[in-house]
Design an enzyme around this catalytic site. Structure first.
Site, short mmCIF file in Angstrom:
data_model
loop_
_atom_site.label_atom_id
_atom_site.label_comp_id
_atom_site.label_asym_id
_atom_site.label_seq_id
_atom_site.Cartn_x
_atom_site.Cartn_y
_atom_site.Cartn_z
N GLU B 167 9.67 16.61 -8.72
CA GLU B 167 8.50 17.46 -8.90
C GLU B 167 8.28 18.38 -7.71
O GLU B 167 7.45 19.28 -7.76
CB GLU B 167 7.25 16.59 -9.13
N ASN B 251 15.35 14.82 -14.15
CA ASN B 251 15.19 16.15 -14.72
C ASN B 251 15.56 17.24 -13.72
O ASN B 251 15.47 17.05 -12.52
CB ASN B 251 13.73 16.36 -15.16
N ASP B 293 10.88 17.36 -19.16
CA ASP B 293 10.80 16.35 -18.10
C ASP B 293 11.43 15.04 -18.56
O ASP B 293 10.97 13.97 -18.21
CB ASP B 293 9.33 16.14 -17.68
#
Lengths: 279, 579
Positions: B167, B251, B293
């Protein structure tokens, strides 16, 4: 211990109660949460325009500014304002869902930053030259979060000539998001598409003359917005502090605007004054 | 580890079966399970760790929280007496970098040493007898968004560790350290040129689309692989005979899918590597150009099956995307890939090309509200590990049952950059339940039984030779069920919800024990133990919408619970049945 103070589900109203207590405990202080390493907004030397604005607010109210420093990334509001460590964050988008926002005190735009000697004068997202120039954008990793220029360029298939810069950057370096503007300065990018205050400030201080142009022709990329009104943020329910800050903003619009201009912040579409003639 | 009384790594064995060969506790007596002893790890955030048990000692680690973050405890596994504790001093800023709660998924044990990963990117070796630190090595940098949450695995004297932080725009890797010195033996990145991914002439992927030079660069726009994600925060398995380790990568990063055209290799990819050199032998990408994701860090369970009359060495990968992959673990061929959950984000897996078929209608686009994408961002199954019983030949799968709406409209703000983010809103899938515990038959390629749960089942699974399967729920129940039919045999209401990993071992008293950490948290649980506002549905990357009511069932906690037949230790247990 902050975790003990916030079992949100036991009573949703408890958060509001906490907010009131925190505000009452700061009669002599304006308690601000800010990033210690993020000019032009703020830094630990209090050299950012949000630091200067906090000082103006505090002086007006007869208070001392106190800071809780926290990197302004994911979880910033949760770990600072919501955790009761401060009562105000000096810059958030107007209507930002995580906080209660004041009236906006400025409105800026995403900008194109180029070197003056390149004579590009880019301002339109639809400019065909964008297909060939080396363009830099900030990128955000979180699900669904799109910096508007990155999204709009991608929608036009402008991808291979775009360089991505992590918005978080390397926090050991000064003002990590500024790497984007420095890449234009050094010539490794032709153009940076950056949020106005960041682009304007670092362009103003660049040793190489840079041009800063607000991005226009963005309507077809809705709901990507390229202009944002910026306000101060307080905890939800802290209406008393919000109202005091609103009064401050109304009374000091011209000083605030002067402050922002001295930091090179590109201002757009300044909303009409509603404060009754203080301008 | 041969001794069935021990539990030396988070998954118990290299095959990642989480199967205990102990059978004292069985379907006819599991209802008599009672607390033997408990212990608080003193850190009130998500408890995802598996305890380890070696030579009568239990080792357990807490999350990054409290006055002693990531503290390790050694306890007498039978009496619960504390032998020693080790408290690292991780950098406080690490907590601000972790994306989805500050969890730790467990320790590893090998050769008299306990191995710990701290949230601030250090791997530490601790003397298992004394609790003394032997060495520590810094593997990553919180200042660039890296953290470590996974449990290390030790293979042939090498401690294997991967990073978290997709992230934050980091670049994923798995690193091998010498277990005696902490020196880095190799590091394999998930993006970039072949020399960084450790791909050479001996790399033989099964599918043509994965053959070629420097695909970790060419399947990205220029230089984008440098912030490309593909982290590794899940599970590693190992086949000693083939001498291959297996793991899946996370991801691609960042979110702006339209700014990372291409397949974005080697994100969401299962790698088979030589543990000695780190060199990749084959790879298979599960979700090319991931839009949702859908990390694929989930475990790869190594089992030998008879398929169409042929013995096959397979790995089973319960995908985040909702498909149960059965693959040839020597070659990387997908033998079957069947939906085990309600899936509409994809239209199946083409076994000829190996490619998943995207459903274009569910592509998130700016300016368009895409409703009812299933599975939601956490996928049909996230990190929570499954268990495999060689007796029933079934895989026991804790997982979630969630769909989501995607609306690009929310204004967000990071580090001086306002942007438009998506309003990710997750909710229960068809039927209204949000979690499920099920048994899957990989030969028949179908679900055998299922138990619906109100909330996502975020705990791991355990299955034993007594044909009892164990799992915990976020609303504070720890359950024992009949492995053959899913009949609930016993349940225990604990202090806090479960997201931990149950284990089983034999105590020095000869009794079989079951242990698990209670303490809700993790991505779906921060609404109950952290400062996430349950009124904001799109909080915690959208998971709040799906677990908004969690605070009505549980608050945080940090209790290790240990059970056995017939009650608390110190009492007469002579009535306990023996086989």
């Amino acid at each position: 211990m902050r975790l003990r103070n916030s079992y949100p589900g036991i009573a949703l109203g408890f958060l509001v109660g906490l907010a009131t207590t925190a505000a009452a405990a700061s009669d002599r202080e304006l308690r601000v949460c800010a990033d210690p390493n993020n000019l032009p907004f703020s830094n630990s030397a209090e050299a950012g325009f949000e630091n200067r604005l906090a000082a103006m607010v505090a002086e007006h109210f007869g208070l001392q500014v106190s800071y809780t420093w926290w990197a302004q990334r994911r979880g910033f509001i949760r770990n600072t304002l919501k955790a009761g460590k401060c009562d105000v964050v000096m810059g958030v988008p107007s209507g930002y869902d995580l906080v209660e926002t004041t009236k906006p005190y400025y409105r800026s735009s995403y900008v194109f930053v180029t070197r003056q000697d390149q004579h590009l004068e880019l301002s339109s997202l639809l400019d065909p030259r964008l297909h060939h120039l080396a363009i830099g954008v900030h990128l955000i990793g979180d699900d669904g979060n799109n910096p508007p220029p990155a999204q709009a360029l991608g929608e036009q298939g402008i991808v291979d000539n775009v360089r991505g810069y992590s918005i978080y950057g390397d926090y050991r370096e000064a003002n990590p998001p500024a790497r984007l503007i420095e890449a234009v300065e050094s010539g490794s990018l032709d153009v940076a598409a950056a949020w106005g205050p960041l682009g304007g400030y670092f362009a103003q201080r660049s040793l190489v003359p840079l041009t800063v142009m607000p991005i226009r022709d963005y309507e077809r990329f809705a709901p990507q917005q390229f202009q944002f009104a910026i306000a101060m943020g307080v905890r939800k329910g802290d209406d008393a502090l919000r109202d005091r800050l609103n009064a401050f903003i109304d009374e000091h619009r011209s000083e605030i605007t002067s402050l922002l201009l001295s930091y090179g912040v590109p201002l757009v579409d300044q909303p009409a004054m509603v404060s009754g003639g203080h301008e | 580890m041969k001794d069935p009384g021990q539990w030396p790594m988070a998954a118990r064995d290299y095959a990642n079966t989480r199967y205990s060969n102990l059978d004292q506790i069985n379907t006819s007596n599991a209802s008599r399970l009672q607390l033997a002893w408990t212990f608080s790890v003193g850190a009130d955030r998500g408890q995802e760790a598996a305890p380890l048990v070696v030579d009568g000692t239990m080792y357990v680690v807490g999350p990054y929280a409290g006055p002693y973050p990531n503290r390790v405890f050694a306890l007498d596994a039978t009496s619960g007496e504390l032998k020693w504790s080790y408290a690292p001093k991780p950098e406080p800023a690490a907590a601000g970098v972790a994306c989805c709660d500050v969890v730790n998924r467990g320790l590893a044990f090998d050769n008299g040493k306990v191995f710990l990963n701290t949230l601030d990117n250090h791997t530490v070796a601790i003397d298992a007898k004394t609790g003394k630190e032997l060495w520590h090595t810094k593997l990553g940098e919180i200042n660039t968004g890296e953290t470590i949450t996974m449990a290390p695995v030790v293979v042939k004297g090498k401690v294997l560790v991967g990073n978290s932080g997709g992230e934050m725009g980091v670049r994923g890797w798995v690193t091998a350290l010498d277990e005696n010195t902490g020196a880095i033996a190799w590091r394999a990145y998930a993006t970039g040129p072949d020399k960084d991914v450790l791909i050479g002439d001996d790399f033989k992927p099964f599918y043509d689309s994965l053959k070629g030079k420097d695909l970790g660069v060419k399947t990205w726009p220029a230089d984008r692989w440098q912030v490309g994600g593909g982290t590794m925060w899940g599970w590693i398995s190992y086949d000693a005979e083939l001498n291959l380790i297996y793991y899946g990568t996370a991801n691609p990063s960042p979110w702006n899918a339209n700014q990372r055209s291409g397949d974005n290799l080697w994100s969401t990819t299962i790698f088979a590597r030589d543990p000695d050199t780190g060199r990749a032998k084959w790879a298979y990408q599960i979700n090319p150009h991931d839009l949702f994701d859908h990390d694929e860090i989930n475990e790869n369970v190594l089992v030998d099956l008879e398929l169409n009359g042929q013995p096959r060495k397979v790995l089973i990968h319960p995908g985040r995307n909702g498909y149960m992959y059965v693959m040839d673990r020597a070659t990387g061929e997908v033998i079957s890939a069947d939906a085990f959950e309600f899936v509409n984000a994809y239209n199946g897996v083409d076994l000829k090309t190996g490619k998943i078929i995207p459903n274009e209608e569910k592509t998130p686009l700016a300016g368009k509200t895409v409703e009812n994408i299933c599975p939601a961002a956490p996928g049909a199954k996230d990190w929570q590990p499954t268990a495999w019983s060689p007796r029933t030949k079934l895989l026991y799968v804790p997982h979630q049952h969630l769909c989501m709406n995607f609306k690009a409209s929310q204004v967000g703000y990071i580090a001086g950059t306002p942007y438009v983010g998506a309003d990710v809103d997750m909710y229960a899938g068809p039927g209204g339940h949000r979690g499920e515990f099920m048994a899957w038959d990989p030969v028949a390629r179908k679900k055998v039984w299922e138990i619906h749960e109100k909330l996502p089942v975020w705990s791991g699974a355990l299955v034993t030779a007594g044909d009892v399967a164990f799992y915990g729920t976020m609303d504070r129940l720890f359950k024992a069920v009949d492995a053959k039919d899913g009949h609930v045999l016993w349940q225990f209401r604990a202090g806090s919800g479960f997201i931990g990993q149950p284990i089983s071992y034999r105590g020095s008293d000869g009794q079989q024990y079951i242990a698990i950490l209670s303490g809700v948290g993790g991505w779906p649980g921060v609404v109950a133990n952290a400062e996430v506002d349950p009124r904001v549905r799109n909080g915690a990357l959208g998971f709040v919408g799906a677990t908004q009511d969690l605070p009505f069932y549980t608050a945080g906690g940090s209790e290790l619970l240990v059970f056995k037949l017939g009650g608390a230790n110190g009492e007469d247990t002579s009535h306990a049945p023996s086989k």
